[in-house]
Enzyme design. Structure first.
Site, PDB file in Angstrom:
ATOM      1  N   CYS A   1      37.734  36.921  39.253  1.00 34.46           N
ATOM      2  CA  CYS A   1      36.839  37.504  40.458  1.00 34.46           C
ATOM      3  C   CYS A   1      35.470  36.803  40.198  1.00 34.46           C
ATOM      4  O   CYS A   1      34.731  36.615  41.491  1.00 34.46           O
ATOM      5  CB  CYS A   1      36.354  39.121  39.988  1.00 34.46           C
TER       6      CYS A   1
ATOM      7  N   CYS B   1      46.139  41.871  43.266  1.00 39.37           N
ATOM      8  CA  CYS B   1      45.365  43.193  42.558  1.00 39.37           C
ATOM      9  C   CYS B   1      45.465  44.415  43.448  1.00 39.37           C
ATOM     10  O   CYS B   1      44.475  45.357  43.058  1.00 39.37           O
ATOM     11  CB  CYS B   1      44.137  42.745  42.088  1.00 39.37           C
TER      12      CYS B   1
ATOM     13  N   CYS C   1      34.820  44.447  41.296  1.00 36.06           N
ATOM     14  CA  CYS C   1      35.124  42.774  41.202  1.00 36.06           C
ATOM     15  C   CYS C   1      33.953  42.194  40.516  1.00 36.06           C
ATOM     16  O   CYS C   1      33.931  41.078  40.043  1.00 36.06           O
ATOM     17  CB  CYS C   1      35.083  42.267  42.595  1.00 36.06           C
TER      18      CYS C   1
HETATM   19  S1  SF4 Z   1      40.639  40.633  42.962  1.00 35.75           S
HETATM   20 FE1  SF4 Z   1      42.344  39.642  41.585  1.00 35.75          FE
HETATM   21  S2  SF4 Z   1      42.895  37.730  42.798  1.00 35.75           S
HETATM   22 FE2  SF4 Z   1      40.795  38.641  43.702  1.00 35.75          FE
HETATM   23  S3  SF4 Z   1      39.377  37.518  42.668  1.00 35.75           S
HETATM   24 FE3  SF4 Z   1      39.595  39.505  41.526  1.00 35.75          FE
HETATM   25  S4  SF4 Z   1      41.066  39.064  40.049  1.00 35.75           S
HETATM   26 FE4  SF4 Z   1      41.403  37.233  41.386  1.00 35.75          FE
END
Ligand code: SF4
Length: 236
Positions: free
Chosen positions: A111, A194, A217
């Site tokens: 993220c 996710c 996030c």
């Molecule tokens: S939500 Fe999942 S795929 Fe998207 S940036 Fe975050 S960890 Fe990566």
């Protein structure tokens, strides 16, 4: 930015808050939108006030195709002309997530590279950030303020006091299209790896990083309270 500015907007919410903010900070305010399940409400309000308002969409490279399609549909339907799709830095991705599987081993770092750093870069030059978070989503959002100051910027949450019923009624009364994944059981919609359907949960954010303690996030809060070294400096 000084908190005394809050006095100018005391008691306002929804479009009544958005309108003077976009007027007073014209060219200095940006909306951040995921084009997710409830995004059409804020975007509709923005389009009615000023369709050229900058709208930042973080194209993480991991979105559902349905989200990208919905983004195009909403842009056309609402007449938004200021949407900017922001991608992660290629060098950061090559250094940290060369095979695109970082989300399996370290979601916070993923993220950080795919969302937080690109957003920091995209927000350069803006003094005001507007997003569509709601208190009814609970957890850290339960005490959300309509106005706050973060890292010197004014943060505006016009929908903080909206309930699920309010949002549904607004979408219905303005004939706004649904995100296609909501029709097959998804609640809150983020990146594909996710996000899962919400199932029988009463949590409106169920299905986000399911089975983990992660709830945000890191865009709005600092990586669940954990510090992660930035992999690149903010690009000027
Ligand atoms: S939500 Fe999942 S795929 Fe998207 S940036 Fe975050 S960890 Fe990566």
């Amino acid at each position: 930015m000084d908190k005394r500015i809050f006095e100018n907007y005391a008691g306002l919410e929804g479009r009544q808050l958005l309108e003077p903010i976009l007027r007073d900070f014209r060219g200095r305010a940006a909306v951040v939108s995921s084009f997710g399940a409830e995004s059409s409400v804020l975007l509709h309000m923005v389009a009615e006030v000023d369709p050229a308002t900058p709208v930042i969409f973080l194209d993480t490279g991991k979105h559902f195709w349905e989200t990208l399609s919905y983004r195009s549909k909403l842009i056309d339907r609402l007449g938004l002309t200021g949407v900017r799709s922001i991608s992660p830095d290629a060098a950061d991705l090559a250094a940290t997530d060369p095979d695109g599987m970082l989300h399996k081993s370290n979601t916070d770092l993923c993220c950080n590279v795919r969302k937080t750093i690109p957003l920091q870069n995209a927000l350069q030059g803006f003094d005001v950030i507007i997003s569509g978070r709601k208190r009814y989503h609970g957890a850290a959002r339960a005490t959300l303020d309509f106005l706050s100051i973060a890292e010197g910027r004014l943060k505006v949450e016009p929908l903080a006091g909206f309930s699920a019923l309010d949002l549904g009624a607004y979408m219905k009364s303005h004939d706004l299209p649904q995100h296609p994944l909501t029709e097959i059981g998804y609640f809150s919609i983020g990146c594909e790896p996710c996000t899962t359907p919400g199932g029988n949960s009463t949590d409106p954010r169920a299905g986000r990083w399911a089975g983990t303690n992660k709830t945000e996030c890191g865009i709005h809060w600092t990586h669940n309270g954990r510090e992660i070294p930035a992999l690149s400096t903010v690009h000027n």
